[in-house]
Scaffold this active site. Structure first.
Site: not given
Length: 265
Positions: A68, A137, A139, A144
């Protein structure tokens, strides 16, 4: 089921992960690596760099694709993933910088950057080993919660939790970008081997959900359960909520014994 290896700490994990990558590069000189950023893979990159310095290998054909990039952050910015990959991977390992790529996060027609990156990965023959971390979380890359399990490289908004987690790399939270361009879950699934690392108690809940919970867009990391070749290397703290930890330890020990018997035979 993924191979799950529970180790003492990130240093031991990095050594094991580096041995996997070194074996791959030795067998396939034009290996295509999928490169993660953040603090999780640092011990792996350090261990692999040390190993490569003592190995008689031609690395001129090794290629790499980052997972990314921040949107709107110029490549020369010290916290752009282009800069991070150059600093932590390309230079220490002695790779050809012209064969290591990150998604384009700036420039005109930015909406086409995802398709461009997909085409580059395809032209390279796909990714052999994709290094992954997992967010608190759930990801992976910057997919996400709620991301499509079939998603491709695209622009995504970052959650408040992810921006807070990444604020340590910037002078303030306000400086953390709000958007990124990231490989999709569908893109990641096409790599031939997934190598996921997780360290620390703050990753334990997400890791357990990804490895042992239902496959769900709520925990994007759970997509690894559908991949045929996954290695998960975690420290004791990250493994704390795994209900099958005893089995994973036994399986890892058995696999190590089989490998050793093959070497000694």
């Amino acid at each position: 089921m993924a191979e799950i290896i529970i180790v003492r700490d990130n240093i031991e994990a990095g050594n094991i992960a580096a041995s996997i990558l070194l074996k791959q590069i030795t067998a396939v000189p034009d290996t295509v690596l999928g490169l993660a950023t953040g603090s999780t893979p640092l011990s792996t990159y350090a261990a692999l760099s040390r190993s490569l310095r003592h190995a008689d290998l031609d690395l001129s054909c090794v290629r790499g694709f980052a997972l990314d990039e921040y949107l709107g952050v110029p490549p020369q910015h010290p916290e752009s993933y282009r800069s991070v990959i150059s600093r932590e991977v390309v230079e220490p390992m002695g790779l050809d910088p012209n064969r290591v790529f990150t998604p384009r996060g700036t420039g005109s027609n930015i909406e086409e950057a995802g398709n461009e990156y997909e085409e580059m990965i395809t032209a390279a023959g796909g990714i052999d080993v994709q290094i992954l971390g997992i967010g608190s979380n759930g990801h992976i890359a910057f997919n996400e919660p709620g991301s499509s399990l079939a998603s491709r490289t695209r622009i995504k908004a970052l959650t408040a939790q992810t921006r807070s987690d990444n604020a340590r790399f910037f002078d303030s939270l306000d400086e953390v970008p709000t958007h990124c361009i990231t490989q999709g879950l569908g893109t990641i699934q096409e790599a031939r081997h997934l190598l996921l690392l997780a360290f620390g108690a703050n990753k334990s809940r997400a890791l357990a959900a990804a490895v042992e919970g239902p496959v769900s867009a709520t925990i994007p990391g759970s997509i690894i359960q559908l991949h045929p070749h996954v290695t998960v290397i975690v420290d004791e703290e990250a493994a704390a909520e795994l209900t099958g930890s005893e089995y994973y330890r036994q399986a890892s020990q058995a696999a190590a014994g089989i490998a050793l018997s093959g070497v000694l035979a």
